[in-house]
Design a protein around this motif. Structure first.
Motif, PDB file in Angstrom:
ATOM      1  N   ASN A   1       0.821  -1.219   0.000  1.00  0.00           N
ATOM      2  CA  ASN A   1       0.000   0.000   0.000  1.00  0.00           C
ATOM      3  C   ASN A   1       0.851   1.264   0.000  1.00  0.00           C
ATOM      4  OD1 ASN A   1      -2.295  -1.549   0.074  1.00  0.00           O
ATOM      5  ND2 ASN A   1      -3.046  -0.769   2.025  1.00  0.00           N
ATOM      6  N   LYS A   2       0.394   2.243  -0.742  1.00  0.00           N
ATOM      7  CA  LYS A   2       1.065   3.541  -0.748  1.00  0.00           C
ATOM      8  C   LYS A   2       0.471   4.482   0.301  1.00  0.00           C
ATOM      9  CE  LYS A   2       2.356   3.384  -5.656  1.00  0.00           C
ATOM     10  NZ  LYS A   2       1.949   1.988  -5.872  1.00  0.00           N
ATOM     11  N   ASN A   3      -0.762   4.186   0.742  1.00  0.00           N
ATOM     12  CA  ASN A   3      -1.464   5.093   1.662  1.00  0.00           C
ATOM     13  C   ASN A   3      -1.684   4.482   3.036  1.00  0.00           C
ATOM     14  OD1 ASN A   3      -1.828   7.307  -0.137  1.00  0.00           O
ATOM     15  ND2 ASN A   3      -3.445   6.172  -1.176  1.00  0.00           N
ATOM     16  N   GLY A   4      -0.823   3.566   3.435  1.00  0.00           N
ATOM     17  CA  GLY A   4      -0.909   3.015   4.782  1.00  0.00           C
ATOM     18  C   GLY A   4      -1.861   1.844   4.895  1.00  0.00           C
ATOM     19  N   ALA A   5      -1.807   1.168   6.034  1.00  0.00           N
ATOM     20  CA  ALA A   5      -2.617  -0.025   6.243  1.00  0.00           C
ATOM     21  C   ALA A   5      -2.972  -0.156   7.715  1.00  0.00           C
ATOM     22  CB  ALA A   5      -1.865  -1.268   5.768  1.00  0.00           C
ATOM     23  N   SER A   6      -4.271  -0.271   7.983  1.00  0.00           N
ATOM     24  CA  SER A   6      -4.740  -0.402   9.361  1.00  0.00           C
ATOM     25  C   SER A   6      -5.849  -1.442   9.422  1.00  0.00           C
ATOM     26  CB  SER A   6      -5.269   0.947   9.871  1.00  0.00           C
ATOM     27  OG  SER A   6      -5.844   0.809  11.156  1.00  0.00           O
ATOM     28  N   ILE A   7      -5.702  -2.411  10.321  1.00  0.00           N
ATOM     29  CA  ILE A   7      -6.739  -3.412  10.571  1.00  0.00           C
ATOM     30  C   ILE A   7      -7.301  -3.166  11.965  1.00  0.00           C
ATOM     31  CG2 ILE A   7      -7.224  -5.875  10.900  1.00  0.00           C
ATOM     32  CD1 ILE A   7      -5.018  -6.449   8.830  1.00  0.00           C
ATOM     33  N   LEU A   8      -8.620  -3.119  12.044  1.00  0.00           N
ATOM     34  CA  LEU A   8      -9.293  -2.845  13.310  1.00  0.00           C
ATOM     35  C   LEU A   8     -10.380  -3.887  13.525  1.00  0.00           C
ATOM     36  CD1 LEU A   8      -9.854  -0.970  15.738  1.00  0.00           C
ATOM     37  CD2 LEU A   8     -11.347   0.363  14.231  1.00  0.00           C
ATOM     38  N   SER A   9     -10.274  -4.638  14.615  1.00  0.00           N
ATOM     39  CA  SER A   9     -11.280  -5.653  14.932  1.00  0.00           C
ATOM     40  C   SER A   9     -12.116  -5.194  16.116  1.00  0.00           C
ATOM     41  CB  SER A   9     -10.607  -6.992  15.247  1.00  0.00           C
ATOM     42  OG  SER A   9      -9.935  -7.499  14.108  1.00  0.00           O
ATOM     43  N   ILE A  10     -13.420  -5.466  16.042  1.00  0.00           N
ATOM     44  CA  ILE A  10     -14.311  -5.097  17.133  1.00  0.00           C
ATOM     45  C   ILE A  10     -14.382  -6.277  18.096  1.00  0.00           C
ATOM     46  CG2 ILE A  10     -16.575  -4.253  17.794  1.00  0.00           C
ATOM     47  CD1 ILE A  10     -14.899  -2.381  15.959  1.00  0.00           C
ATOM     48  N   SER A  11     -13.671  -6.141  19.203  1.00  0.00           N
ATOM     49  CA  SER A  11     -13.684  -7.186  20.231  1.00  0.00           C
ATOM     50  C   SER A  11     -14.791  -6.852  21.227  1.00  0.00           C
ATOM     51  CB  SER A  11     -12.314  -7.317  20.900  1.00  0.00           C
ATOM     52  OG  SER A  11     -11.876  -6.067  21.420  1.00  0.00           O
ATOM     53  N   SER A  12     -14.515  -6.851  22.506  1.00  0.00           N
ATOM     54  CA  SER A  12     -15.569  -6.599  23.492  1.00  0.00           C
ATOM     55  C   SER A  12     -14.940  -6.525  24.874  1.00  0.00           C
ATOM     56  CB  SER A  12     -16.603  -7.729  23.466  1.00  0.00           C
ATOM     57  OG  SER A  12     -17.485  -7.658  24.564  1.00  0.00           O
ATOM     58  N   VAL A  13     -15.620  -5.843  25.791  1.00  0.00           N
ATOM     59  CA  VAL A  13     -15.208  -5.929  27.188  1.00  0.00           C
ATOM     60  C   VAL A  13     -15.286  -7.376  27.673  1.00  0.00           C
ATOM     61  CG1 VAL A  13     -15.907  -3.555  27.690  1.00  0.00           C
ATOM     62  CG2 VAL A  13     -17.520  -5.423  28.090  1.00  0.00           C
ATOM     63  N   GLY A  14     -16.148  -8.182  27.009  1.00  0.00           N
ATOM     64  CA  GLY A  14     -16.301  -9.586  27.377  1.00  0.00           C
ATOM     65  C   GLY A  14     -15.073 -10.419  27.103  1.00  0.00           C
ATOM     66  N   GLY A  15     -14.139  -9.897  26.312  1.00  0.00           N
ATOM     67  CA  GLY A  15     -12.873 -10.583  26.091  1.00  0.00           C
ATOM     68  C   GLY A  15     -11.843 -10.257  27.144  1.00  0.00           C
ATOM     69  N   HIS A  16     -12.202  -9.374  28.066  1.00  0.00           N
ATOM     70  CA  HIS A  16     -11.273  -8.912  29.099  1.00  0.00           C
ATOM     71  C   HIS A  16     -11.810  -9.130  30.507  1.00  0.00           C
ATOM     72  CE1 HIS A  16      -8.321  -6.227  31.000  1.00  0.00           C
ATOM     73  NE2 HIS A  16      -9.325  -5.635  31.619  1.00  0.00           N
TER      74      HIS A  16
END
Length: 257
Positions: free
Chosen positions: A136-151
Motif C-alpha cells: 500500500n502507498k497510503n498506509g494499512a490499518s486493521i481494526l477488529s471489534i472485540s468486546s469488554v467480554g474478552g477482558h
C-alpha cells in the motif's frame, strides 16, 4: 506541525457486518472522514441503507452481500474491492454474534456458529487483505471489534467471551508479525451501545440498572461514541499505535460486572 491528521481522504476501507448497528455507524463515520467504503453483510436490504448514507457523505460505496465465514466468498469479495478501489487501506472486522446460553447448555452447533462468525471470519478477512496491504502507498490499518467480554467475565455468553479474548490476542500477534510490513493491527472493545441487537436487553429496566451500576459514566453508549475511536485507529493520527485494544466502555473495565 504537531497535530496529526484524523482525515481519511484518498483511503479505502472494508467494514464487515456493516448492515446495521456498530458496523453501519463505523462505515458511515469512515466515509464522513473521507474514505470510500466497501460494506459486507448477509442482508442486502440493510446494506442498501448503509450505502445510501455513505453516498450522502459524498463517498463511494461498494456493496457485497456475502457470508464472511466462507473462504471462497471472502477471496471473491476482496478481489472485487481491489478491482473497484485499487487498494485497501483499512479493514474493520465487525461481523459478530452472540447466543446467551449458560455454559452447561451450549451446544456444539452454537459453539461452532459463534466461533466462525466472530473469530474465523476476522482472521480470514485479515489474512486475505493482509496479503495485499504490504504494498500500500497510503498506509494499512486493521481494526477488529472485540468486546469488554474478552477482558472481563460476564454473566453469560462463554463462547462469545472466548472469541473476543482470542481476538484481543490475535490482534497482538498479527501486529507483531505484520509490523515490518507497515500494517497496524488494533481492536476496539465496546460495552453496551444502543443498537438493534441490544434493543431487547435494554428494554429490561433491571438489566439496564445492573449495567449502569458497573459503568462509571452511568449511561449506555451512543453509536457516535464508537465512531471517533474507530476513525482515530484507522487514521494517521494513530500511526505509532499497534497491537492495542481500546475499550470504549464508559469505564466498565475498571470496575467489572
Amino acid at each position: 506541525m504537531y497535530l496529526p491528521t484524523f482525515r481519511l481522504d484518498g483511503k479505502t476501507a472494508i467494514v464487515t457486518g456493516a448492515g446495521r448497528g456498530i458496523g453501519r455507524a463505523i462505515a458511515v463515520g469512515l466515509a464522513e472522514a473521507g474514505a470510500d467504503v466497501a460494506i459486507m453483510s448477509r442482508t442486502e436490504s440493510d446494506l442498501r441503507e448503509t450505502a445510501r448514507l455513505i453516498e450522502a457523505a459524498g463517498r463511494k460505496a461498494c456493496m457485497l452481500a456475502m457470508d464472511v465465514t466462507e473462504r471462497d466468498q471472502v477471496q471473491k469479495a476482496v478481489s472485487v474491492v481491489i478491482d473497484e478501489f485499487k487498494e485497501i487501506n483499512i479493514l474493520v472486522n465487525n461481523a459478530g454474534m452472540n447466543i446467551r446460553s449458560k455454559a452447561l447448555e451450549v451446544t456444539d452447533e452454537e459453539w461452532q456458529k459463534i466461533m466462525d462468525t466472530n473469530l474465523k471470519s476476522a482472521f480470514m478477512m485479515s489474512q486475505e487483505i493482509g496479503r495485499t496491504m504490504a504494498d500500500n502507498k497510503n498506509g494499512a490499518s486493521i481494526l477488529s471489534i472485540s468486546s469488554v467480554g474478552g477482558h472481563t467475565a460476564l454473566r453469560t455468553g462463554v463462547v462469545y467471551a472466548a472469541t473476543k479474548a482470542a481476538m484481543i490476542q490475535m490482534t497482538k500477534v498479527l501486529a507483531l508479525e505484520w509490523g515490518t510490513f507497515g500494517i497496524r493491527v488494533n481492536s476496539l472493545g465496546p460495552w453496551y451501545f444502543k443498537t438493534p441487537l441490544t434493543e431487547k436487553l435494554l428494554s429490561d429496566e433491571q438489566y439496564v440498572n445492573d449495567i449502569l451500576a458497573v459503568t462509571p459514566l452511568n449511561r449506555i453508549g451512543e453509536l457516535y461514541e464508537i465512531v471517533g475511536p474507530a476513525v482515530f485507529l484507522a487514521s494517521d493520527a494513530s500511526s505509532y499505535i499497534t497491537g492495542q485494544t481500546l475499550f470504549v466502555d464508559g469505564g466498565m473495565t475498571i470496575k467489572g460486572f
